[in-house]
Design a protein around this motif. Structure first.
Motif, PDB file in Angstrom:
ATOM      1  N   ARG A   1      -5.552  -6.240   2.635  1.00 46.41           N
ATOM      2  CA  ARG A   1      -6.490  -5.409   3.417  1.00 46.41           C
ATOM      3  C   ARG A   1      -6.903  -6.068   4.725  1.00 46.41           C
ATOM      4  O   ARG A   1      -6.827  -7.273   4.879  1.00 46.41           O
ATOM      5  CB  ARG A   1      -7.739  -5.113   2.567  1.00 46.41           C
ATOM      6  CG  ARG A   1      -7.407  -4.106   1.495  1.00 46.41           C
ATOM      7  CD  ARG A   1      -8.622  -3.673   0.697  1.00 46.41           C
ATOM      8  NE  ARG A   1      -8.134  -2.877  -0.438  1.00 46.41           N
ATOM      9  CZ  ARG A   1      -8.826  -2.614  -1.523  1.00 46.41           C
ATOM     10  NH1 ARG A   1     -10.061  -3.041  -1.624  1.00 46.41           N
ATOM     11  NH2 ARG A   1      -8.287  -1.896  -2.486  1.00 46.41           N
TER      12      ARG A   1
ATOM     13  N   GLY B   1       0.834  -1.208   0.000  1.00 41.00           N
ATOM     14  CA  GLY B   1       0.000   0.000   0.000  1.00 41.00           C
ATOM     15  C   GLY B   1       0.858   1.243   0.000  1.00 41.00           C
ATOM     16  O   GLY B   1       2.085   1.176   0.095  1.00 41.00           O
TER      17      GLY B   1
ATOM     18  N   VAL C   1      -4.477   0.387  -0.373  1.00 37.25           N
ATOM     19  CA  VAL C   1      -3.891  -0.891   0.046  1.00 37.25           C
ATOM     20  C   VAL C   1      -4.374  -1.950  -0.953  1.00 37.25           C
ATOM     21  O   VAL C   1      -5.561  -1.988  -1.311  1.00 37.25           O
ATOM     22  CB  VAL C   1      -4.334  -1.255   1.484  1.00 37.25           C
ATOM     23  CG1 VAL C   1      -3.830  -2.648   1.872  1.00 37.25           C
ATOM     24  CG2 VAL C   1      -3.814  -0.214   2.483  1.00 37.25           C
TER      25      VAL C   1
END
Ligand SMILES: CC(C)(COP(=O)(O)OP(=O)(O)OC[C@H]1O[C@@H](n2cnc3c(N)ncnc32)[C@H](O)[C@@H]1OP(=O)(O)O)[C@@H](O)C(=O)NCCC(=O)NCCS
Length: 158
Positions: free
Chosen positions: A88, A65, A83
């Motif tokens: 995530r 990210g 991201v």
């Protein structure tokens, strides 16, 4: 689901030479339906300006990210936060946001603001981090099929 422990996540400062990494994450993170992603030219242009900084997040050395932000006097703006889908919900978005806030504070900013598409689930992340709505821009984002979406301006005291 990824099995890489969060402890193997690092945040590093980026520069214009990291543009390929930024664009790879950009393409994976943003749905073209909403028109939120920036082009390579837009990113390259802003990275050349003073007061702009880039943070990269990597998990086990792999790009995960990034956050792009800028500061002007006592105001800072989070320009982009992204991201990659497979990374995530491991706290990377929040870690990037907290690092941007800390960097902004260290440069004398007292407020951090950002634009977010109305309906973006990122609002939960921002609310939990102390942001609140301060304005709205009608039809600010334009999706690939021509649909438009309002932008909500959020801000948080640093
Ligand atoms: C928004 C984004 C950066 C969040 O990254 P992330 O690394 O998954 O975020 P975190 O793991 O740090 O999330 C922290 C908390 O925020 C909230 N949150 C984050 N994403 C969420 C989602 N999609 N739905 C609901 N809550 C969410 C949760 O409360 C989460 O805590 P939890 O996982 O313990 O429940 C990521 O989803 C993304 O890149 N989205 C596409 C790009 C984008 O929209 N960027 C924001 C533009 S303004």
């Amino acid at each position: 689901m990824s099995t890489i422990p969060a402890s193997q996540t690092e945040l590093v400062e980026g520069t214009a030479i990291d543009l390929d990494e930024v664009m790879a994450t950009m393409h994976l993170a943003f749905d073209p339906a909403f028109g939120e992603a920036w082009t390579r030219g837009q990113c390259a242009g802003i990275m050349g300006l003073g007061g702009v900084w880039l943070l990269l997040s990597r998990r086990c050395g792999r790009p995960a990210g990034f956050a792009l932000a800028r500061g002007v006097l006592d105001e800072a703006e989070l320009l982009l936060l992204a991201v990659q889908p497979e990374h995530r919900r491991f706290g990377i978005g929040r870690a990037l946001l907290d690092a941007v806030a800390a960097e902004a504070r260290s440069h004398g900013a007292t407020r951090l603001h950002l634009e977010m598409r109305e309906g973006n689930p990122a609002s939960i992340l921002y609310e939990r981090a102390g942001f609140h709505e301060i304005g709205r821009r009608k039809r600010y984002y334009r999706g690939h099929d021509g649909s438009s979406f309002d932008a909500i301006t959020l801000a948080c005291r640093l």
